[in-house]
Design an enzyme around this catalytic site. Sequence first.
Site, PDB file in Angstrom:
ATOM      1  N   SER A  37       0.801  -1.224   0.000  1.00  0.00           N
ATOM      2  CA  SER A  37       0.000   0.000   0.000  1.00  0.00           C
ATOM      3  C   SER A  37       0.833   1.273   0.000  1.00  0.00           C
ATOM      4  O   SER A  37       0.332   2.337  -0.349  1.00  0.00           O
ATOM      5  CB  SER A  37      -0.935   0.025   1.216  1.00  0.00           C
ATOM      6  OG  SER A  37      -0.202  -0.070   2.426  1.00  0.00           O
ATOM      7  N   ASP A 327      -3.512   8.186   7.765  1.00  0.00           N
ATOM      8  CA  ASP A 327      -4.352   7.310   8.580  1.00  0.00           C
ATOM      9  C   ASP A 327      -3.449   6.641   9.611  1.00  0.00           C
ATOM     10  O   ASP A 327      -2.379   7.174   9.919  1.00  0.00           O
ATOM     11  CB  ASP A 327      -5.127   6.298   7.712  1.00  0.00           C
ATOM     12  CG  ASP A 327      -4.221   5.409   6.872  1.00  0.00           C
ATOM     13  OD1 ASP A 327      -3.013   5.325   7.171  1.00  0.00           O
ATOM     14  OD2 ASP A 327      -4.709   4.782   5.917  1.00  0.00           O
ATOM     15  N   HIS A 330      -0.396   4.997   7.038  1.00  0.00           N
ATOM     16  CA  HIS A 330       0.169   5.542   5.809  1.00  0.00           C
ATOM     17  C   HIS A 330       0.508   7.036   5.886  1.00  0.00           C
ATOM     18  O   HIS A 330      -0.209   7.801   6.519  1.00  0.00           O
ATOM     19  CB  HIS A 330      -0.809   5.294   4.654  1.00  0.00           C
ATOM     20  CG  HIS A 330      -1.178   3.859   4.496  1.00  0.00           C
ATOM     21  ND1 HIS A 330      -2.353   3.334   4.992  1.00  0.00           N
ATOM     22  CD2 HIS A 330      -0.501   2.833   3.917  1.00  0.00           C
ATOM     23  CE1 HIS A 330      -2.397   2.039   4.718  1.00  0.00           C
ATOM     24  NE2 HIS A 330      -1.288   1.710   4.078  1.00  0.00           N
TER      25      HIS A 330
END
Length: 352
Positions: A37, A327, A330
């Site tokens: 991610s 978040d 990240h």
Amino acid sequence: MMTQSLLQWLLFIHILLVNMTLPCVAKVPAVIIFGDSTVDTGNNNYIQTLAKSNFKPYGRDLQGGNSTGRFSNGRLAVDFISEAFGLPKLVPAYLDPSYEMKEFSTGVCFASAATGYDNATSDVFSVIPLWKEVDYFKEYQTKLKDFQGETLAHETLTQALYIISIGTNDFIENYYTMPSGRSTEYNVPEYEDFIVGIAKQFLTSLYNLGARKINLTGLPPMGCLPLERSKRLLSLGNCNDDYNKVASDFNVKLKGMMDVLNRDLVNVTIVYGDIYGILMDVIQNPGIYGFEDVAVGCCGTGVIEMSYLCNSRSLSCSDADKYAFWDSIHPTEKLNKVIADKMMNTTLHVFL
């Protein structure tokens, strides 16, 4: 009769005009991305998984406020790196049907959020395993040769910059989370060795497929991610030093493996992306970088929200630039820019 100086001048003009008509091949004509991610630009939008971010407030600070599937409020580090090499500002996701080979020829992302080196990690959220990312790359190579022709495609593939960012999920999503998983098979040092072995096989596979310029990013100080801090109530949300030591130890082994490949493989340059050092410096010296909070994310409470927990109902901060994290895991776009700039100045400059 023409004088010798006039003849020399005309010859110079002729050579100049000829060179102006020749195609100029950039030192890095494309960026090709593998991983999780931290570098997924939207592939998970097109698979059945809970590990998605193609909804608000993700992407709120991208031009047009588009939720592209990037796990951030804006661009990722790989987007900034692409721009730094004179390539497009946004690297397209390979599975996105809105892009064509013209766009993919200068940059393509095969990464999948929540994946890892270990196939068992990708099984946790049913995402794209690393071996499948490689299969997509092989498919891409065939399409690129059809689009550019054999000669130019070979040039693109051998001169491209390959960026790899993966490994954190193998520990925080898999090893330390799944009670009947890898922790029953390996102790921590053994699992580190297991993952480094997979990384070596992966790099060798890329080399055999033509990769010659490779940036491999290590693990971050994963004990300082907001999600991991939130689990340490008794220590007032401080970093998990044990997790950080695991990341540091793993990175030493990873760099050792890279040294071996740089020695044994012909005409390859594999550089180490020191994300651990970069993030630790930001966490310890936030003011230098203009951050006010490095312990929680911007979205919601900032300690548990990610993916679907970070949604349009979350009360997010008004200015994400004050936060290192978007978040609970990240980076914000601002931190991604810091990461990209640091890597360009410390390791990736060798490819300029």
